[in-house]
Design a protein around this motif. Structure first.
Motif, PDB file in Angstrom:
ATOM      1  N   VAL A  51       5.350   5.206   2.124  1.00  0.00           N
ATOM      2  CA  VAL A  51       5.014   6.627   2.024  1.00  0.00           C
ATOM      3  C   VAL A  51       6.019   7.259   1.070  1.00  0.00           C
ATOM      4  O   VAL A  51       7.230   7.166   1.289  1.00  0.00           O
ATOM      5  CB  VAL A  51       5.045   7.323   3.397  1.00  0.00           C
ATOM      6  CG1 VAL A  51       4.540   8.756   3.276  1.00  0.00           C
ATOM      7  CG2 VAL A  51       4.219   6.549   4.408  1.00  0.00           C
ATOM      8  N   ALA A  52       5.531   7.875   0.004  1.00  0.00           N
ATOM      9  CA  ALA A  52       6.402   8.404  -1.044  1.00  0.00           C
ATOM     10  C   ALA A  52       5.984   9.818  -1.397  1.00  0.00           C
ATOM     11  O   ALA A  52       4.870  10.253  -1.093  1.00  0.00           O
ATOM     12  CB  ALA A  52       6.334   7.505  -2.282  1.00  0.00           C
ATOM     13  N   GLY A  53       6.871  10.537  -2.067  1.00  0.00           N
ATOM     14  CA  GLY A  53       6.605  11.912  -2.469  1.00  0.00           C
ATOM     15  C   GLY A  53       7.285  12.908  -1.553  1.00  0.00           C
ATOM     16  O   GLY A  53       7.783  12.571  -0.474  1.00  0.00           O
ATOM     17  N   GLY A  54       7.291  14.172  -1.978  1.00  0.00           N
ATOM     18  CA  GLY A  54       8.008  15.200  -1.237  1.00  0.00           C
ATOM     19  C   GLY A  54       7.519  15.398   0.176  1.00  0.00           C
ATOM     20  O   GLY A  54       8.319  15.656   1.097  1.00  0.00           O
ATOM     21  N   VAL A  55       6.197  15.284   0.413  1.00  0.00           N
ATOM     22  CA  VAL A  55       5.663  15.491   1.761  1.00  0.00           C
ATOM     23  C   VAL A  55       6.107  14.376   2.698  1.00  0.00           C
ATOM     24  O   VAL A  55       6.096  14.539   3.918  1.00  0.00           O
ATOM     25  CB  VAL A  55       4.127  15.604   1.704  1.00  0.00           C
ATOM     26  CG1 VAL A  55       3.526  15.831   3.079  1.00  0.00           C
ATOM     27  CG2 VAL A  55       3.720  16.742   0.779  1.00  0.00           C
ATOM     28  N   ALA A  56       6.512  13.230   2.160  1.00  0.00           N
ATOM     29  CA  ALA A  56       6.991  12.132   2.993  1.00  0.00           C
ATOM     30  C   ALA A  56       8.267  12.483   3.736  1.00  0.00           C
ATOM     31  O   ALA A  56       8.644  11.786   4.684  1.00  0.00           O
ATOM     32  CB  ALA A  56       7.217  10.888   2.133  1.00  0.00           C
ATOM     33  N   ALA A  57       8.949  13.556   3.325  1.00  0.00           N
ATOM     34  CA  ALA A  57      10.145  13.990   4.047  1.00  0.00           C
ATOM     35  C   ALA A  57       9.808  14.699   5.348  1.00  0.00           C
ATOM     36  O   ALA A  57      10.694  14.936   6.171  1.00  0.00           O
ATOM     37  CB  ALA A  57      10.981  14.913   3.153  1.00  0.00           C
ATOM     38  N   ASN A  58       8.517  15.035   5.575  1.00  0.00           N
ATOM     39  CA  ASN A  58       8.101  15.723   6.794  1.00  0.00           C
ATOM     40  C   ASN A  58       8.162  14.766   7.976  1.00  0.00           C
ATOM     41  O   ASN A  58       7.585  13.674   7.944  1.00  0.00           O
ATOM     42  CB  ASN A  58       6.675  16.258   6.602  1.00  0.00           C
ATOM     43  CG  ASN A  58       6.197  17.078   7.775  1.00  0.00           C
ATOM     44  OD1 ASN A  58       5.923  16.554   8.844  1.00  0.00           O
ATOM     45  ND2 ASN A  58       6.079  18.383   7.572  1.00  0.00           N
ATOM     46  N   ASP A  66      -9.774  18.025  -4.205  1.00  0.00           N
ATOM     47  CA  ASP A  66      -9.504  19.403  -4.613  1.00  0.00           C
ATOM     48  C   ASP A  66      -8.001  19.653  -4.689  1.00  0.00           C
ATOM     49  O   ASP A  66      -7.416  19.570  -5.750  1.00  0.00           O
ATOM     50  CB  ASP A  66     -10.185  20.403  -3.658  1.00  0.00           C
ATOM     51  CG  ASP A  66     -10.176  19.937  -2.209  1.00  0.00           C
ATOM     52  OD1 ASP A  66      -9.081  19.739  -1.657  1.00  0.00           O
ATOM     53  OD2 ASP A  66     -11.275  19.764  -1.636  1.00  0.00           O
ATOM     54  N   ASP A  67      -7.364  19.932  -3.549  1.00  0.00           N
ATOM     55  CA  ASP A  67      -5.947  20.297  -3.544  1.00  0.00           C
ATOM     56  C   ASP A  67      -5.101  19.157  -2.987  1.00  0.00           C
ATOM     57  O   ASP A  67      -5.588  18.320  -2.218  1.00  0.00           O
ATOM     58  CB  ASP A  67      -5.720  21.555  -2.693  1.00  0.00           C
ATOM     59  CG  ASP A  67      -6.485  22.750  -3.230  1.00  0.00           C
ATOM     60  OD1 ASP A  67      -6.626  22.842  -4.460  1.00  0.00           O
ATOM     61  OD2 ASP A  67      -6.934  23.576  -2.420  1.00  0.00           O
ATOM     62  N   ALA A  68      -3.842  19.142  -3.372  1.00  0.00           N
ATOM     63  CA  ALA A  68      -2.901  18.154  -2.845  1.00  0.00           C
ATOM     64  C   ALA A  68      -2.330  18.629  -1.518  1.00  0.00           C
ATOM     65  O   ALA A  68      -2.362  19.819  -1.189  1.00  0.00           O
ATOM     66  CB  ALA A  68      -1.781  17.907  -3.852  1.00  0.00           C
ATOM     67  N   ALA A  69      -1.784  17.690  -0.760  1.00  0.00           N
ATOM     68  CA  ALA A  69      -1.221  18.030   0.549  1.00  0.00           C
ATOM     69  C   ALA A  69      -0.053  18.994   0.411  1.00  0.00           C
ATOM     70  O   ALA A  69       0.049  19.985   1.144  1.00  0.00           O
ATOM     71  CB  ALA A  69      -0.780  16.756   1.272  1.00  0.00           C
ATOM     72  N   LEU A  97       0.856  -1.193   0.000  1.00  0.00           N
ATOM     73  CA  LEU A  97       0.000   0.000   0.000  1.00  0.00           C
ATOM     74  C   LEU A  97       0.886   1.234   0.000  1.00  0.00           C
ATOM     75  O   LEU A  97       1.876   1.288   0.747  1.00  0.00           O
ATOM     76  CB  LEU A  97      -0.901  -0.004   1.231  1.00  0.00           C
ATOM     77  CG  LEU A  97      -1.808   1.216   1.441  1.00  0.00           C
ATOM     78  CD1 LEU A  97      -2.869   1.303   0.357  1.00  0.00           C
ATOM     79  CD2 LEU A  97      -2.459   1.164   2.830  1.00  0.00           C
ATOM     80  N   THR A  98       0.555   2.217  -0.830  1.00  0.00           N
ATOM     81  CA  THR A  98       1.364   3.432  -0.933  1.00  0.00           C
ATOM     82  C   THR A  98       0.520   4.671  -0.677  1.00  0.00           C
ATOM     83  O   THR A  98      -0.563   4.819  -1.254  1.00  0.00           O
ATOM     84  CB  THR A  98       2.007   3.554  -2.327  1.00  0.00           C
ATOM     85  OG1 THR A  98       2.927   2.487  -2.525  1.00  0.00           O
ATOM     86  CG2 THR A  98       2.766   4.869  -2.456  1.00  0.00           C
ATOM     87  N   LEU A  99       1.020   5.532   0.182  1.00  0.00           N
ATOM     88  CA  LEU A  99       0.487   6.890   0.313  1.00  0.00           C
ATOM     89  C   LEU A  99       1.432   7.801  -0.448  1.00  0.00           C
ATOM     90  O   LEU A  99       2.582   7.993  -0.040  1.00  0.00           O
ATOM     91  CB  LEU A  99       0.400   7.311   1.784  1.00  0.00           C
ATOM     92  CG  LEU A  99       0.040   8.787   2.021  1.00  0.00           C
ATOM     93  CD1 LEU A  99      -1.342   9.111   1.480  1.00  0.00           C
ATOM     94  CD2 LEU A  99       0.144   9.145   3.496  1.00  0.00           C
ATOM     95  N   LEU A 100       0.960   8.336  -1.573  1.00  0.00           N
ATOM     96  CA  LEU A 100       1.766   9.215  -2.415  1.00  0.00           C
ATOM     97  C   LEU A 100       1.336  10.652  -2.147  1.00  0.00           C
ATOM     98  O   LEU A 100       0.224  11.055  -2.482  1.00  0.00           O
ATOM     99  CB  LEU A 100       1.568   8.864  -3.888  1.00  0.00           C
ATOM    100  CG  LEU A 100       2.289   9.741  -4.919  1.00  0.00           C
ATOM    101  CD1 LEU A 100       3.794   9.693  -4.695  1.00  0.00           C
ATOM    102  CD2 LEU A 100       1.952   9.282  -6.335  1.00  0.00           C
ATOM    103  N   VAL A 101       2.202  11.415  -1.500  1.00  0.00           N
ATOM    104  CA  VAL A 101       1.884  12.793  -1.120  1.00  0.00           C
ATOM    105  C   VAL A 101       2.974  13.711  -1.655  1.00  0.00           C
ATOM    106  O   VAL A 101       4.138  13.595  -1.287  1.00  0.00           O
ATOM    107  CB  VAL A 101       1.747  12.946   0.411  1.00  0.00           C
ATOM    108  CG1 VAL A 101       0.382  12.564   0.877  1.00  0.00           C
ATOM    109  CG2 VAL A 101       2.795  12.121   1.147  1.00  0.00           C
ATOM    110  N   SER A 102       2.573  14.631  -2.519  1.00  0.00           N
ATOM    111  CA  SER A 102       3.533  15.556  -3.117  1.00  0.00           C
ATOM    112  C   SER A 102       2.847  16.893  -3.336  1.00  0.00           C
ATOM    113  O   SER A 102       1.722  17.117  -2.904  1.00  0.00           O
ATOM    114  CB  SER A 102       4.064  14.995  -4.439  1.00  0.00           C
ATOM    115  OG  SER A 102       3.025  14.903  -5.391  1.00  0.00           O
ATOM    116  N   GLY A 103       3.535  17.794  -4.034  1.00  0.00           N
ATOM    117  CA  GLY A 103       2.987  19.112  -4.279  1.00  0.00           C
ATOM    118  C   GLY A 103       1.800  19.121  -5.209  1.00  0.00           C
ATOM    119  O   GLY A 103       0.976  20.032  -5.161  1.00  0.00           O
ATOM    120  N   GLY A 104       1.685  18.127  -6.085  1.00  0.00           N
ATOM    121  CA  GLY A 104       0.599  18.116  -7.045  1.00  0.00           C
ATOM    122  C   GLY A 104      -0.316  16.920  -6.944  1.00  0.00           C
ATOM    123  O   GLY A 104      -1.317  16.850  -7.657  1.00  0.00           O
TER     124      GLY A 104
END
Length: 642
Positions: A580-587, A440-443, A412-419
Motif C-alpha cells: 500500500v503506497a501513497g499519501g492515503v496509506a498513512a491513514n 472519477d476522483d481519487a481517494a 500487488l500495489t494499491l496506490l492511493v494519493s491525492g491525485g
C-alpha cells in the motif's frame, strides 16, 4: 553550491542550443487533440506536444494550456470562456489521469494567422483547425462559426506564447530534455569517483594545498563493494524535499521545507506561490540533507529528481537544481516518475523503517544562524498488522545489486494519493499492469474535499485533519452508501460519495447553516468508514484475482511437467504480497482494513512504508533512482552538459 538563484553560471556554460528540446514540457491539449483526430498538428507547438504525449503523458498542462482547454470547451458550447479549471483538472491544478482532455472541433477558415511563437511553423495539415486571430468588423455581425474560429485562434496564440516560455524559461536559460535514457557503462561508478579525485587533485595543484579527502561518510560507502550514494530531490507539489540514500538502503540524510503556512488561507495549493516557495527553499533543503548525511556536494554518485506527475512550474525548480548538481559533480542524472517512486519505496531495505531524520518535516531556522535544519519530530506511529520483516534473499547481494529489498517482485500495489487511485501488478522496475483505477476522483481528493466541506484546516493536508476528527465521531451515524458495491472489478469511484457527504452536511446544518462539532465528527467518521470499505472491497477483489491466477499457473505448470517431463520450465513466481503506497496509506484505518484483507488470504503478507515515507519525500525519489542505476539506466546527457 547554491541552487536558490536558478541555474549557476557553471551550468549555463554547458548548455547549448541542442538543449532546447521542450517535448516533455509540452503535453498540451492541442497536441493531444490533433493526435486523437489522426491529423497532423497545426503548428510547431502541437508538433512537440504530439511527440511528447507518448513519452510523458503524466506531465501537467501549464496555466495557459488550462486556459486553452477552458476557452475551447466554452466556445464549443457557445458560452463565454471561463477562467476556472476545466473538468479534467483537480482543484490543485493536477490533471486527473482518468479524465480525457476535450478536443477542439476543426472548422474551415480563410487563412491562418501568424503565430507569436519563435518556433518555426511547419505547413498545416488538411485536417488541422485553422488559426484566426481577429473578429469580423463591427459593421457585419459575426456568425457563431466565425466567433468560434476567432476564439480558437486567440487561444492557440496563448498556447504558442506559453510554448516559447516552456522552451526558454523566465531567466533566459535553455531547458534540458528529460525523455531520453541510456545504458551506463559498467564502470560508471568507478569512473565518476576517478573524476572526483582528479578534480580535487587539480584544485589542490592550483591552490598549492593538500588535496581534499573523502568525508568519513563517503569513505564508508566506498568501502562497501558496489555501493553508491544518490541525492534525491522532490518538488512536485507543495513540499520541497531532499534526501541522501545509499544503494544499501541506508538513509544517510533527509530534509524538507513545508509550505503549509504559504497556502493556508487559500484552502489549497496555489501553483505560483508553490513555485516561489520551492525556489526560495531548494538551496537550503539540499544543503541540509547533505549536511545531515555528512557529505559534500561532489561526493554523491548520482542525482535523482521527480519529473512528473505534478505541477509543472514546481517540477522545473527541482529539475534545475538536479541538473546543476549533476553537472557540477559530473555524475549521472535519473529522472523519476512520482508514482513509481511511491511504489518502489516499499522495497527500501528494512521494510521502510523511517530514516534517522524524518523525511517530512518542518524546516526551522537554526540557532544563531540563517541556515535551516530539521525540527525535532515525535517517534513514528506503530500500526498492527503491518509487516516490517525483511524477507530472506534467494542469493547474497552482488556488486550489481548491493541491497536486499524488503519486497521481491512481483507484488500487488494499491496506490492511493491525492491525485491517483490505482491497483497495479508490479513485475519489475518499469513493468506495471494497471488492474483498475478511479473512474472519477481519487481517494485523497475525496478526503481533502470532505475536510474542506467540514471547515477543517487543510493546510497540512485534508486527510490527516479528517482522520483526527473522525476519531471522535460515530462511524455509523450517517448511512453513506459504499460506492460500486455490486460491481466485481478493480475500479474505484468517489464522486457519488462526495455528493452524499455534501447532501448530509446540508441536511444536518438545517436552516441555520451551522454544523455542530458532534455532527462534524460523525460525518467525518462515517465518510472515512465508507471510503476505507470501498478501498478494502476493491483490493480484496484484486487479491482474489491474483490467487486465482497463481492457482491456474500452478495447474498449467503441473500439466506441462507431466507432458514434457523434467525439461518443463518452472511456473512464474506467484504474487503473495500487497503493498500500500501513497499519501492515503498513512491513514491508520486504511492500514488496519487492508491488514484484514491480507490476514484472510493464506500465504499473503502486507507491506506498508512508514507514514513518513507515504507522503511526498526525497527518500522515495532517491530510492527510485537507485533502482534504475542498479539496472545501469540513467538519462542521456547529450545536449545539456556540453
Amino acid at each position: 553550491m547554491a541552487f536558490c538563484g536558478g541555474t549557476p553560471a557553471a551550468l549555463r556554460s554547458h548548455l547549448g542550443p541542442a538543449a532546447v528540446r521542450a517535448a516533455p514540457r509540452l503535453c498540451t491539449a492541442g497536441g493531444r487533440a490533433a493526435a486523437a483526430r489522426g491529423g497532423g498538428p497545426p503548428d510547431a507547438v502541437s508538433t512537440a506536444a504530439a511527440a511528447a504525449a507518448a513519452n510523458c503523458p503524466w506531465l501537467p498542462a501549464s496555466r495557459s494550456q488550462r486556459r486553452l482547454l477552458s476557452t475551447v470547451t466554452a466556445t464549443a458550447r457557445g458560452a463565454p470562456p471561463s477562467s476556472g479549471v476545466p473538468a479534467a483538472m483537480s482543484p490543485s491544478g493536477v490533471p486527473i489521469a482518468s479524465s480525457p482532455c476535450p478536443s477542439p472541433s476543426p472548422s474551415p477558415s480563410p487563412s491562418p494567422s501568424p503565430s507569436p511563437s519563435p518556433l518555426p511553423s511547419p505547413s498545416l495539415s488538411p485536417t488541422s483547425p485553422p488559426l484566426v486571430d481577429t473578429l469580423p468588423s463591427a459593421s457585419s455581425a459575426p456568425t457563431r462559426r466565425q466567433r468560434r474560429q476567432a476564439t480558437v485562434g486567440q487561444a492557440k496564440a496563448v498556447l504558442a506564447a506559453d510554448a516559447a516560455e516552456a522552451v526558454v524559461n523566465n531567466r533566459g536559460e535553455a531547458v534540458p530534455s528529460f525523455d531520453r535514457f541510456i545504458q551506463l557503462p559498467p564502470d560508471w561508478l568507478a569512473a565518476g569517483r576517478a573524476r572526483r579525485t582528479a578534480r580535487r587533485a587539480a584544485a589542490a595543484s592550483a591552490s598549492g594545498t593538500p588535496p581534499v579527502k573523502d568525508s568519513p561518510a563517503a569513505a564508508a560507502v566506498a568501502a562497501s563493494p558496489g555501493a553508491f550514494v544518490v541525492l534525491g530531490i522532490e518538488t512536485s507539489c507543495d513540499d520541497t524535499a531532499a534526501a541522501v540514500v545509499s544503494s544499501t538502503g541506508t538513509v544517510l540524510g533527509a530534509a524538507a521545507a513545508s509550505q503549509a503556512d504559504v497556502h493556508r488561507e487559500y484552502g489549497g495549493v496555489v501553483p505560483s506561490l508553490a513555485r516561489d516557495a520551492h525556489t526560495a527553499a531548494i538551496g537550503r533543503v539540499v544543503a541540509a540533507a547533505l549536511a545531515d548525511a555528512g557529505l559534500s556536494a561532489d561526493e554523491v554518485d548520482a542525482v535523482g529528481v521527480t519529473a512528473g506527475p505534478g505541477l509543472e512550474v514546481c517540477l522545473r525548480v527541482g529539475a534545475r537544481a538536479a541538473v546543476a548538481a549533476a553537472v557540477e559533480a559530473e555524475v549521472p542524472l535519473v529522472t523519476v516518475n512520482h508514482l513509481e517512486a511511491h511504489v518502489l519505496v516499499a522495497r527500501l531495505p528494512e521494510g521502510g523503517v523511517p530514516p534517522p531524520t524524518p523525511a517530512r518535516e518542518e524546516m526551522v531556522p537554526a540557532a544563531d544562524s540563517g541556515t535551516c535544519g530539521p525540527a525535532p519530530s515525535p517517534p513514528p506511529m506503530a500500526f498492527s498488522g503491518v509487516s516490517t520483516t525483511v524477507p530472506t534473499a534467494s542469493s547474497p547481494p552482488s556488486p550489481l545489486r548491493p541491497f536486499v529489498p524488503a519486497v521481491e517482485f512481483p507484488f500487488l500495489t494499491l496506490l492511493v494519493s491525492g491525485g491517483h487511485c490505482q491497483l497495479l501488478l508490479v513485475r519489475g522496475v518499469g513493468d506495471y499492469t494497471v488492474l483498475g483505477g478511479t473512474l472519477d476522483d481519487a481517494a485523497g481528493e475525496a478526503f481533502d474535499k470532505t475536510a474542506r466541506l467540514l471547515g477543517l484546516d487543510v493546510a497540512a493536508g485534508g486527510g490527516p485533519a479528517l482522520e483526527a476528527l473522525a476519531a471522535h465521531g460515530n462511524p455509523t451515524a450517517v448511512p453513506f452508501p459504499v460506492p460500486m458495491s455490486r460491481r466485481r472489478d478493480c475500479d474505484f469511484s468517489f464522486a457519488g460519495l462526495k455528493t452524499s457527504v455534501r447532501t448530509a452536511v446540508e441536511r444536518l446544518a438545517g436552516a441555520e447553516g451551522v454544523l455542530s462539532e458532534t455532527a462534524k465528527a460523525d460525518v467525518a467518521a462515517s465518510f472515512q468508514r465508507v471510503a476505507v470499505r470501498h478501498l478494502e472491497q476493491r483490493t480484496a477483489t484484486a487479491v482474489a484475482a491474483m490467487v486465482a491466477d497463481a492457482d491456474a499457473a500452478a495447474a498449467a505448470a503441473a500439466m506441462h511437467e507431466v507432458v514434457a517431463g523434467a525439461d518443463s520450465p518452472p511456473p512464474p513466481p506467484p504474487v503473495s504480497t500487497l503493498v500500500v503506497a501513497g499519501g492515503v496509506a498513512a491513514n491508520a484505518s486504511v492500514r488496519s482494513a487492508l491488514a484484514g484483507v491480507v490476514a484472510s488470504t493464506p500465504g499473503w503478507s502486507l507491506v506498508v512504508p512508514a507514514p513518513a515515507l507515504c507522503t511526498d519525500n526525497g527518500v522515495m525519489v532517491a530510492w527510485a533512482a537507485v533502482e534504475r542505476l542498479v539496472q545501469g539506466v540513467a538519462n542521456e546527457r547529450d545536449g545539456w552538459d556540453g
